[in-house]
Motif scaffolding. Structure first.
Motif, PDB file in Angstrom:
ATOM      1  N   UNK A 162       3.372   6.364  -7.114  1.00  0.00           N
ATOM      2  CA  UNK A 162       2.310   7.106  -7.802  1.00  0.00           C
ATOM      3  C   UNK A 162       1.507   6.236  -8.765  1.00  0.00           C
ATOM      4  N   UNK A 163       1.187   5.024  -8.328  1.00  0.00           N
ATOM      5  CA  UNK A 163       0.289   4.172  -9.113  1.00  0.00           C
ATOM      6  C   UNK A 163      -1.100   4.793  -9.132  1.00  0.00           C
ATOM      7  N   UNK A 164      -1.825   4.603 -10.223  1.00  0.00           N
ATOM      8  CA  UNK A 164      -3.187   5.138 -10.265  1.00  0.00           C
ATOM      9  C   UNK A 164      -4.056   4.327  -9.309  1.00  0.00           C
ATOM     10  N   UNK A 165      -5.140   4.951  -8.862  1.00  0.00           N
ATOM     11  CA  UNK A 165      -6.038   4.298  -7.910  1.00  0.00           C
ATOM     12  C   UNK A 165      -6.544   2.974  -8.458  1.00  0.00           C
ATOM     13  N   UNK A 166      -6.704   2.890  -9.769  1.00  0.00           N
ATOM     14  CA  UNK A 166      -7.288   1.685 -10.360  1.00  0.00           C
ATOM     15  C   UNK A 166      -6.244   0.561 -10.447  1.00  0.00           C
ATOM     16  N   UNK A 225      -5.034  -1.428  -7.076  1.00  0.00           N
ATOM     17  CA  UNK A 225      -5.810  -2.569  -6.593  1.00  0.00           C
ATOM     18  C   UNK A 225      -5.345  -3.853  -7.284  1.00  0.00           C
ATOM     19  N   UNK A 285       1.614   4.221  -3.293  1.00  0.00           N
ATOM     20  CA  UNK A 285       1.528   5.685  -3.195  1.00  0.00           C
ATOM     21  C   UNK A 285       2.866   6.313  -3.563  1.00  0.00           C
ATOM     22  N   UNK A 286       3.952   5.746  -3.034  1.00  0.00           N
ATOM     23  CA  UNK A 286       5.275   6.327  -3.312  1.00  0.00           C
ATOM     24  C   UNK A 286       5.583   6.289  -4.809  1.00  0.00           C
ATOM     25  N   UNK A 331       0.838  -1.212   0.000  1.00  0.00           N
ATOM     26  CA  UNK A 331       0.000   0.000   0.000  1.00  0.00           C
ATOM     27  C   UNK A 331       0.866   1.253   0.000  1.00  0.00           C
ATOM     28  N   UNK A 332       1.906   1.222   0.824  1.00  0.00           N
ATOM     29  CA  UNK A 332       2.814   2.358   0.909  1.00  0.00           C
ATOM     30  C   UNK A 332       3.525   2.560  -0.431  1.00  0.00           C
TER      31      UNK A 332
END
Lengths: 326, 347
Positions: A297-301, A304, A294-295, A290-291
Motif C-alpha cells: 500500500x505504498x502511495x502512488x507518489x 515511483x 501495491x501489496x 510493482x506488485x
C-alpha cells in the motif's frame, strides 16, 4: 587445515562473483524476502506469483533481444514502438478478416521489417543505432496511431487458438511466461553457444578488433536489429492475445524498462558481454517491485521513488561484487 | 549593400507584424487550431466533434496533440506552432492547468482568442471553458455506485480507486468528488493508486490491486483505459466486485451490456470538440461575441438500463454526428445564453 578452511569460502565467493546475474539475484531475493516478511499472505499465493511472472513477460521477452544488442554495443530505443505497431497491425488485420495465423505472421513480419529498417538505416546512412531508433520510435508509434485512428482495435473474432491460449495457461503457467522462457532459451543458446553470439560479443568488446579479424560488422548489426524487431513483434502479438484488443497506448515507455531489465541483469552497457537469464530476472524484479508496492500500500507518489531506488541498488550490488573480484 | 539588407529586414519584419486573425481571413477559409492533451480513443471523439463543427461552419480546423498522455511540452510546442501559423482562434485542453497560463497569455496578447475545453486553466486569459464539472462527476459516480452496492446489500467494504496519472488536477477532482459522494457511508475508500496509462501496465496494476484486496466491494477507475482492463480482469478471475468509472469506449460499453461493468460516466467529448469550434467560427466570421465563462457540456450516466440507446451513437461516426447535431440544436443553440460563471478551482 586452517589454510584450506580459509580458502574454501574464498573459492565459493569467487565462483559467485563470476556470475553476471549476481546483482539482480541478490536484489530479487532481498525484495522477495521483504515481501514474504511483510505481505506473506498475499505475496506467496501461487496466483499472485504467476501473475507477477506474466506481468514480467513483455519486458522479459524483449529483454532477450536487448541483451543481444547491448552485447554488441548497440541500444534500440524503438522496441516499445515496434511492439505497439505490431500490436495494432495484427489487430487491424484480424478486424479486416485476415485469418488468424496469417494475421500473426503479418504482425511478426512487421516487427522484422521494423528491425531490418533500423539496421539498414544505421548501416547505410552511417548513423549510430541509438539515433536511428530515436527517430524510428516516433515513426512506428505514429504509424500505429494512423492505423488505429488513436482508438483501441478490438472488434474481431476472439474464439480461436491465439486468444484462448494467449489469455490462458499452458502446463500450469501463463502462456506468455512460457513464450518468454522459450525466447530466453533460444536467445541464451544464440548468444553463448553459436558463432553469431560470440562474434556479436566480440563486436561489442572491441569493434575495431572485430573488423580486423574479418567479422562483417554491418551484416551483424542488421541481423541483430532484425532479431530485435522479431522479438518485439512476438511481445506485441502476446500482448494482443492477452488483452484481446490492440491499443495505441500499449508499449509506451517500454524501451526504458527493457533496457533497465537487461542492465539490471548484468549486461554491460558498454558491450562485450550479456546475460539472457539476467535480463529475464531483471524484468521479473521490476514486476515484483510493482506488485510489492501495491501489496504494501505504498502511495502512488512514493512508489515511483522506490522503483528507482531498487533498480539502482540492483545494478550497484552487481557492480560492487564485481569490483571486489578484480 | 547595407541599404538592400536593411530593406530586406524591414520587409521581413513587416511580414511578421500582421494580426493573426487578418492572416486567417485572407487565406479564404478561416483557420482554427485545436490542441489536445494526447491522442487516444477519448480525444479521438473530441477531434471528430471539432472536425464536424468545422465542416458545418465552413471553416478549417487543425486538430493536433502529442502521442503521449499529457506530454505538456509537446502540446505547448504545437500550440505555439499554431500561433505562428496564424490561426484565427485556438482551442486547447490545458492539462495541467498551471503551465498553460503563459502560452495562453502570449496567444491572447497576439490577438488570438483562446478557448479551453475538457479542463480549463483558471488563472489564464482564456475566455471560456467547454467541459464537465469533474468534481461533480465524481459525486454522480459515487451516487450511482451506491445504488448498485445497496441493491446487492453491500452496505460496507473497501472500494479501490485507481488514478492513471497521479496528481493530475482533473483526476484529483474526480477522486475528491467521488470520496465526497461516499462521505457518511460505511465504505472505506482507498487512496488513489497509480494504475499507469500504458495498457498492459494498467491491466497489471488492477490485477495487483485485486490480489491485494480480495474482499473489496468495488473498483473505480478514473481514466478511459481502466474500465476495459478491469472488466477483462473481473471476467477472468470471476470477481464479484462492482465496477464504475469513466468514458464510453466500445469495449467499456460492451462490458456494460454484458453486466460486467455497472456504471460509467460519460462527459460528452464530442461536444467539447464541437462547441468551441462553432463559437470561434461564429465570432471570427459573424463577429458574434464569444461566450464568457463555463459551457457545461454535461455528465452522462450509462448503465445496463440505457446502454443500448447510447451504443449506436458511440460506435458509429455518422449516427454520432446526427445525434449531436440534434442535441446541439436543442441545448446549445445560443452559447452565450447557456454560459455560466467559471467554477472556483478546488486544487
Amino acid at each position: 587445515m586452517s589454510d584450506q578452511t580459509a580458502r574454501e569460502p574464498s573459492i565459493a565467493w569467487r565462483r559467485l562473483r563470476a556470475f553476471d546475474e549476481i546483482g539482480v539475484v541478490v536484489a530479487l531475493l532481498t525484495v522477495c524476502a521483504l515481501l514474504w516478511l511483510t505481505a506473506r499472505d498475499q505475496f506467496i499465493q501461487p496466483t499472485n506469483l504467476l501473475q507477477v511472472a506474466r506481468q514480467a513477460s513483455s519486458y522479459g521477452i524483449m529483454a532477450v533481444g536487448m541483451v543481444l544488442l547491448l552485447s554488441m554495443g548497440e541500444i534500440d530505443l524503438s522496441v516499445g514502438a515496434i511492439l505497439t505497431l505490431v500490436n495494432i497491425v495484427t489487430a487491424v488485420a484480424l478486424r479486416d478478416g485476415v485469418p488468424m495465423p496469417l494475421a500473426v505472421l503479418v504482425g511478426l513480419a512487421t516487427g522484422a521489417a521494423c528491425g531490418l529498417t533500423n539496421g539498414l538505416l544505421g548501416v547505410l546512412l552511417g548513423i549510430p543505432i541509438i539515433i536511428v531508433t530515436l527517430g524510428t520510435m516516433s515513426i512506428f508509434r505514429g504509424l500505429a496511431l494512423v492505423l488505429s485512428k488513436a482508438t483501441p482495435v478490438g472488434n474481431f473474432p476472439k474464439d480461436n487458438l491465439l486468444f484462448n491460449l494467449g489469455s490462458g495457461n499452458l502446463l500450469g503457467l501463463p502462456t506468455s511466461v512460457l513464450v518468454m522462457l522459450g525466447v530466453g532459451v533460444v536467445g541464451h543458446v544464440m548468444l553463448h553457444r553459436t558463432p553469431f553470439g560470440w562474434r556479436a560479443q566480440a563486436i561489442g568488446s572491441n569493434a575495431q578488433a572485430a573488423r580486423f579479424s574479418g567479422i562483417p560488422l554491418p551484416r551483424y548489426r542488421v541481423a541483430a536489429m532484425t532479431i530485435m524487431g522479431v522479438v518485439a513483434g512476438i511481445a506485441g502479438v502476446m500482448e494482443l492475445a492477452f488483452l484481446q484488443s490492440g491499443s495505441p497506448t500499449t508499449g509506451q515507455g517500454y524501451e526504458l524498462y527493457v533496457i533497465a531489465s537487461a542492465i539490471i541483469g548484468g549486461t554491460a552497457l558498454a558491450g562485450g558481454s550479456g546475460s539472457v537469464v539476467g535480463g529475464i530476472l531483471g524484468a521479473l524484479l521490476i514486476a515484483v517491485i510493482r506488485n510489492g508496492l501495491v501489496l504494501l500500500e505504498f502511495s502512488a507518489y512514493w512508489g515511483t521513488v522506490v522503483t528507482g531506488v531498487v533498480i539502482i541498488a540492483a545494478v550497484a550490488i552487481g557492480g560492487l561484487v564485481k569490483r571486489q573480484s578484480t | 549593400m547595407f541599404f538592400r539588407v536593411a530593406v530586406c529586414l524591414m520587409l521581413l519584419t513587416a511580414g511578421c507584424d500582421h494580426k493573426p486573425s487578418e492572416s486567417a481571413k485572407v487565406q479564404g477559409k478561416l483557420k482554427i487550431g485545436y490542441v489536445l492533451h494526447g491522442l487516444n480513443d477519448f480525444t479521438q471523439v473530441i477531434k471528430q466533434g471539432a472536425e464536424d463543427a468545422a465542416r458545418a461552419e465552413g471553416v478549417s480546423v487543425d486538430v493536433l496533440g502529442p502521442a503521449g498522455f499529457a506530454a505538456t511540452s509537446d502540446a505547448i510546442a504545437m500550440f505555439e506552432g499554431l500561433t505562428q501559423k496564424h490561426a484565427g482562434g485556438l482551442v486547447v485542453v490545458p492539462m495541467p492547468a498551471e503551465v498553460w497560463v503563459t502560452p495562453i497569455r502570449q496567444a491572447t496578447e497576439a490577438g488570438i482568442p483562446v478557448l479551453t475545453a475538457n479542463v480549463t486553466s483558471p488563472k489564464s486569459t482564456a475566455r471560456s471553458w467547454f467541459g464537465q464539472d469533474e468534481f461533480g462527476s465524481g459525486g454522480i459516480l459515487a451516487a450511482e455506485l451506491r445504488k448498485f452496492l445497496a441493491a446487492q446489500n453491500k452496505q460496507e467494504g473497501r472500494i479501490i480507486v485507481g488514478m492513471c496519472a497521479p496528481g493530475l488536477g482533473v483526476l484529483v477532482e474526480r477522486y475528491e468528488g467521488f470520496t465526497n459522494g461516499m462521505a457518511g457511508t460505511k465504505y472505506e475508500i482507498s487512496k488513489p493508486y497509480d494504475v499507469n496509462t500504458e495498457n498492459m501496465a494498467n491491466y497489471g496494476a488492477w490485477e495487483n490491486l485485486a490480489a491485494a484486496n480480495p474482499r473489496m466491494v468495488a473498483m473505480v477507475g478514473l481514466c478511459s483505459m481502466d474500465l476495459p482492463n478491469m472488466a477483462k480482469l473481473k471476467v477472468r478471475t470471476k470477481g464479484q466486485w462492482l465496477i464504475g468509472g469513466y468514458d464510453l469506449g466500445r469495449e467499456t460499453l460492451d462490458a456494460v451490456k454484458a453486466g460486467v461493468v455497472q456504471v460509467v460516466v460519460g462527459q460528452h467529448p464530442y461536444l467539447q470538440g464541437y462547441l468551441p469550434v462553432v463559437a470561434l467560427a461564429r465570432h471570427l466570421r459573424d463577429k458574434q461575441p464569444l461566450p464568457k465563462g463555463w459551457i457545461d457540456t454535461g455528465t452522462e450516466v450509462v448503465t445496463r438500463d440505457n446502454v443500448d440507446s447510447i451504443y449506436g451513437r458511440e460506435t458509429d461516426e455518422k449516427k454520432q454526428a446526427q445525434w449531436y447535431a440534434d442535441y446541439v440544436a436543442a441545448h446549445f443553440a445560443d452559447l452565450n445564453a447557456v454560459a455560466k460563471p467559471m467554477p472556483k478551482s478546488r486544487n
